[in-house]
Design an enzyme around this catalytic site. Structure first.
Site, mmCIF file in Angstrom:
data_model
loop_
_atom_site.group_PDB
_atom_site.id
_atom_site.type_symbol
_atom_site.label_atom_id
_atom_site.label_comp_id
_atom_site.label_asym_id
_atom_site.label_seq_id
_atom_site.Cartn_x
_atom_site.Cartn_y
_atom_site.Cartn_z
ATOM 1 N N GLU A 1 83.537 66.702 -8.013
ATOM 2 C CA GLU A 1 84.963 66.230 -8.588
ATOM 3 C C GLU A 1 85.571 65.755 -7.333
ATOM 4 O O GLU A 1 85.707 66.218 -6.382
ATOM 5 C CB GLU A 1 85.649 67.746 -8.810
ATOM 6 C CG GLU A 1 84.970 68.093 -10.043
ATOM 7 C CD GLU A 1 85.637 69.751 -10.438
ATOM 8 O OE1 GLU A 1 86.769 69.988 -10.079
ATOM 9 O OE2 GLU A 1 84.843 70.292 -11.045
ATOM 10 N N GLU B 1 81.758 76.862 -10.390
ATOM 11 C CA GLU B 1 82.415 77.830 -9.754
ATOM 12 C C GLU B 1 82.251 79.257 -10.347
ATOM 13 O O GLU B 1 82.993 79.903 -10.856
ATOM 14 C CB GLU B 1 84.149 77.467 -10.433
ATOM 15 C CG GLU B 1 84.402 76.189 -9.238
ATOM 16 C CD GLU B 1 85.897 75.846 -9.436
ATOM 17 O OE1 GLU B 1 86.166 75.785 -10.672
ATOM 18 O OE2 GLU B 1 86.393 75.397 -8.631
HETATM 19 C C1 GAL Z 1 88.192 72.442 -10.216
HETATM 20 C C2 GAL Z 1 87.318 73.029 -11.256
HETATM 21 C C3 GAL Z 1 87.781 72.236 -12.422
HETATM 22 C C4 GAL Z 1 89.224 72.021 -12.486
HETATM 23 C C5 GAL Z 1 89.760 71.385 -11.233
HETATM 24 C C6 GAL Z 1 91.256 71.227 -11.120
HETATM 25 O O1 GAL Z 1 88.057 73.328 -9.139
HETATM 26 O O2 GAL Z 1 86.064 72.894 -11.177
HETATM 27 O O3 GAL Z 1 87.290 72.770 -13.494
HETATM 28 O O4 GAL Z 1 89.916 73.252 -12.563
HETATM 29 O O5 GAL Z 1 89.459 72.175 -10.164
HETATM 30 O O6 GAL Z 1 91.847 70.707 -12.231
#
Ligand code: GAL
Length: 956
Positions: free
Chosen positions: A480, A404
């Site tokens: 993620e 990010e």
């Molecule tokens: C994503 C980010 C993570 C964490 C997650 C929400 O956007 O890469 O570091 O913030 O969201 O928990």
């Protein structure tokens, strides 16, 4: 401009090089240091002052967990004004001192001073003379201090600032914690030693050969040896090894390689493996590489990002025991020891660079360092320090440019440099949405539909047709997904099914491994786990840092059990008289898997035995007929009762981290449902009329005085209930509150007590609304208890799922938490419609206290599904609750109201009542906190429900 505000790579630092295990001297400087803390960068301390009278602090550690300053948590937002590269004047600064003495025998060659992690910017002196400056909190840096050491007692001084220009590129979602938090060491670099090595160990899956090539930086010739294969060569040569056993997460075979020069020998444990992208698929050693992974931060509830070797190993072992095969080191290089563990235990690693500028997204990415040439050298330095340090780690299969940080020329340059330096590993970066540089297409938190579309190569087009075609041909990973905040995520099995169906999808990494709760005194003074805002931070993001698969003390949460079941490498299904075995390993047969069966009637074993299942090869499935013994046991099972066949697959022998007998998966088949009991089985007890109170409910159920009976539709909102999921405009919680579900009031419309029965009709509604529920309770007393027939009807129209639909009973008990809960249904863990894979049907038993799930932020938990019988036992006796129809049950030692009100675990107090929640259905969990909400099929939407429950009391 202050020196720590100057955008610059380290000064006085050595070129980055590989982490090796060498016989050259190392002197650890971990231990007790002198320390002085200042609220601003102007400490007034002289670098030559040994600090003899100062405080003491352990190294490695963060000063915030040692009583200086306080942790602060923000997710995206910078906790200071965005004015790069400037930082606030209120810039907590730590002065560290340590007396060092060069060990004897180090007077030739050079001496380096190595720091593995200092947050965020620091300057080093020896005896008051500058040795260098550095930033890059999670990156190793070395300074040449040869000429500064006298051989006697030398004063090593390190000044660390909490905030610096570097803070702008370290905006990861985590606690802001400062100081020397990883190890410090002095290293002897002998003359003619081996200053750096690069070890390439490829595996050719067609021939089975390994290719070993070592490049060594030395002024003298260097030899290479693989003792167990009796192979020798020289650095710079390619050494062919025939028939090597390749490395994979499934079989992490390592070979010891000795790299010897005139003055130094390096010993490396190296696996042969090749990562490639072919025909749009990600491959390892020619077979599909599918990540069943987690995002992991270095974090510990007591020590922050300073984690011990034991803690790291605990993580790795827990991962292996839960079928996890991969880690994304979110969002920075981990402690180097972690990678050694991944090599050894077998975990694929996507190693991520320490770069995140997410806070710029809140100002439309204006001034984002990622695209500002002034930051180019700083970016490149960070990438180089990661790649050079870990280039020989077998487990690292991909380099990630960061997280990010938007997109821009500096990230593109980092990618180009890396590809040239190390063409053997693909580049990952989620925000390179067009895959200009990245070798895999990466998305976070896709919806199920989006993931399916990508799986079919049908994602939305990008503007440039050439780029579009390029990206569409790449494999895809979810860097993620499955946001594990609070109770959840729901839907992991749905994601897995999509990944399974599409070869393009290379799996993903659940967000995230562990809750970052920090242990401390809560608002009421009791010790508990703390999160954003608990340290008085003016801006913070609350509990968004509590989103892991394991609790802060590393106890697995139900979500980890769910994940383990969903990603099980061996899956089974009982289909009629057959067992279908699916082997999802890429390299391993089921040859070492032990299969067995058991048959239970109402949770009591009535037969069991081994299953002789022929070997199933990697990535294939086979169908076998169950042996006659299984069917024979079925037909000879006693009549009546629920009959369940369970097939279990366990490991036959131990492997790194995983003991023999570890359950890989289970499959169940219901062979027979309970035969309906005859309604006349128990006769009404006409003498019991006096046992009803004026409101038409029994005064007591067995040994439990009844304090309350009522409609139950509300739940203490989960973290996922509190957020609007992808594509939704409002959260479930806000919609439920608008509908008044949290504030129902009751009005009795009729009560009739006659003989052995009592009927009560009640209407439930909420202030200002004309919608609600009509409930009819009919109790019939029987010799040994009561039958309750409840009918619930929705009044009015709304298009909303319900948190739950059922009743709640509050029973008085001296020590509600210690009551023993036993049930026949899914267990032993909690289950919800979209998170139930880890559980199996059977008889389960635990105390009420044990049945509560200790979410750091108290919320709905502990539901058990498909329950047909439940009992509560206290010293005086036992109350059984039975139904012909399965129901959802949760038994708690506190009310929903208390559960909802508590904001920290320690605030949850038992209230002298056993709260028994019995429901016709409940809504699932989803992962709306970040990702899709509860899928429609996991929402409870019935407008009418009927529960028929028998309450039977037994004396102990
Ligand atoms: C994503 C980010 C993570 C964490 C997650 C929400 O956007 O890469 O570091 O913030 O969201 O928990």
């Amino acid at each position: 401009m202050a020196v720590h505000e100057i955008v610059s790579p380290p000064t006085g630092a050595e070129p980055p090089r590989a982490r090796t295990r060498s016989d050259a001297g190392v002197l650890s400087l971990d231990g007790t240091w002198r320390f002085a803390w200042s609220p601003t960068a102007h400490t007034g301390k002289d670098p030559s002052d040994p600090g003899d009278t100062w405080d003491e602090i352990p190294v490695p550690a963060h000063w915030q967990v040692c009583g200086y300053g306080a942790p602060a948590y923000t997710n995206v937002r910078y906790p200071f004004p965005i004015d790069p590269p400037r930082v606030p004047e209120a810039n907590p600064t730590g002065e560290y001192r340590r007396i060092v003495r060069r060990p004897p025998g180090w007077d030739t060659g050079r001496v380096l001073l190595r720091f593995d992690g200092v947050d965020s910017w620091f300057e080093v002196w020896v005896n008051g003379s500058p040795a260098g400056r550095s930033s890059g909190s999670r990156l190793t840096v070395e300074f040449d201090v040869t000429g500064l050491l006298t051989g006697g007692d030398d004063v090593l001084a390190v000044r660390v600032h909490q905030w610096s220009f570097a803070s702008y590129v370290e905006d990861q979602d985590q606690w802001w914690l400062s100081g020397i938090f990883r190890s410090v060491a002095l290293l002897h670099r002998p003359e003619h030693g081996i200053h750096d090595v690069r070890i390439v160990a490829d595996y050719d899956h067609r021939s089975g050969d390994g290719l070993l090539r070592v490049e060594a930086k030395s002024t003298r010739p260097v030899t290479v040896e693989v003792p167990e294969r009796d192979v020798r060569g020289a650095a710079g040569e390619t050494i062919h090894l025939t028939s090597v056993e390749p490395w994979s997460a499934e079989a992490p075979r390592l070979y010891r390689v000795l790299i010897a020069g005139e003055a130094e020998t390096i010993s490396a444990d190296i696996g042969f493996r090749t990562v490639s992208v072919e025909d749009g698929r990600l491959l390892l050693n020619g077979a599909p590489l599918v990540f069943r992974g987690v995002n992991r931060h270095d974090i510990d509830a007591r020590s922050g990002r300073a984690v011990t070797w034991e803690t790291m190993e605990r993580d790795v072992v827990l991962m292996k025991r839960h079928n996890v095969n991969a880690v994304r080191t979110s969002h920075y290089p981990p402690d180097p020891y972690f990678l050694e563990l991944c090599d050894r235990y077998g975990l694929y690693v996507v190693e991520e660079c320490d770069i995140e500028t997410h806070g710029f997204s809140l100002v439309d990415w204006r001034g984002n360092p990622s695209d500002d040439p002034a930051w180019g050298e700083v970016y490149l330095d960070r990438m180089r320090r990661m790649v050079e340090r870990d280039k020989n780690a077998t487990s690292v299969v991909m380099w990630s440019l960061g997280n990010e940080a938007g997109w821009g020329r500096n990230l593109a340059a980092n990618s180009r440099w890396t590809k040239e330096r190390d063409p053997s590993r693909p580049i990952h970066y989620e925000q390179d949405t067009e895959c200009e540089e990245a070798g895999v297409y990466s998305r976070m938190y896709p919806t199920f539909d989006e993931l399916e579309a990508i799986g079919r190569h049908e994602e939305p087009e990008s503007a440039d047709p050439a780029r579009d075609a390029h990206r569409r041909a790449l494999p895809m990973v979810m860097c993620e997904y499955g946001h594990a905040m609070g109770n959840g995520p729901g839907g992991l099995a749905d994601y897995e099914a999509i990944v399974d169906a599409h070869p393009r999808l290379a799996g993903g990494f659940v967000w995230e491994w562990i809750d970052h709760g920090l242990e401390g005194a809560g608002p009421d003074g009791r010790r508990t786990y703390l999160y954003g805002g608990d340290f008085g931070e003016p801006v913070h993001d609350g509990s968004f840092v509590i989103d892991g698969l394991v609790f802060p003390d590393r106890t697995p949460s139900p979500a980890l059990a769910e994940f383990a079941a969903v990603i099980a490498p061996v899956r089974m299904r009982v289909d009629g008289g057959d067992l279908v075995v699916e082997n999802r390993w890429s390299f391993t047969t089921t040859g070492d898997v032990v299969f067995s069966w058991s048959l239970e009637s109402d949770g009591e074993a009535v037969g069991s035995g081994p299953l002789d299942v022929p070997v199933v090869g990697p990535l294939s499935a086979a169908r076998f007929t169950l042996p006659p013994a299984v069917r024979a046991a079925e037909s000879s099972a006693p009549p009546g009762g629920d009959l369940w066949l369970t097939v279990t697959a366990t490991t036959g022998s131990a492997s790194p981290g995983v003991e023999a007998g570890h359950v890989l998966s289970r499959a169940q088949q219901r062979c027979r449902a309970t035969a309906p009991r005859r309604a006349s089985a128990r006769t009404p007890d006409t003498a019991s009329a006096r046992r009803f109170d004026d409101s038409g409910h029994p005064e007591a159920l067995g040994h439990f005085p009844v304090a309350h009976v009522g409609l139950d539709i509300w739940r203490a909102p989960t973290e996922n209930d509190r957020y609007a999921g992808n594509g939704e405009t409002s959260s479930l919680e806000s919609r439920w509150r608008e509908a008044g579900f949290d504030r129902l009031v009751e009005r009795t419309t009729d009560v009739k007590v006659s003989g052995a029965s009592a009927r009560r009709a009640a209407r439930y509604g909420s202030a200002g609304l004309d919608t609600g529920f009509d409930v009819d309770y009919l109790w019939t007393a029987r010799g040994d208890g009561f039958r309750l027939e409840v009918t619930i009807e929705r009044r009015g129209e709304w298009r909303l799922p319900l948190p739950r639909l059922g009743i709640v009973l509050a029973l008085r008990a001296a020590d509600p938490g210690s009551a023993v809960l036993e049930w026949l249904g899914l267990g032993p863990g909690e289950s919800y419609p979209d998170s139930r894979s880890a559980n199996w049907y059977g008889r389960h038993r635990m105390t009420v206290r044990e049945a509560q799930v200790p979410y750091v932020v108290p919320q709905e938990n502990g539901n058990r599904s498909e329950v047909s019988r439940l009992s509560l036992t206290v010293p005086e006796g036992c109350l059984r609750i039975e139904s012909l129809h399965q129901f959802d049950a949760a038994v708690r030692p506190w009310s929903t109201e208390r559960l909802e009100r508590a904001r920290h675990l320690a605030e949850l107090d038992e209230d002298g009542l056993l709260w028994v929640h019995l429901a016709a259905g409940v809504t699932g969990l989803g992962s709306a906190a970040c990702g899709p909400g509860v899928r429609r099929r996991a929402q409870y939407r019935a407008g009418r429900a009927r529960l028929v429950l028998d309450f039977v009391s037994e004396r102990s």
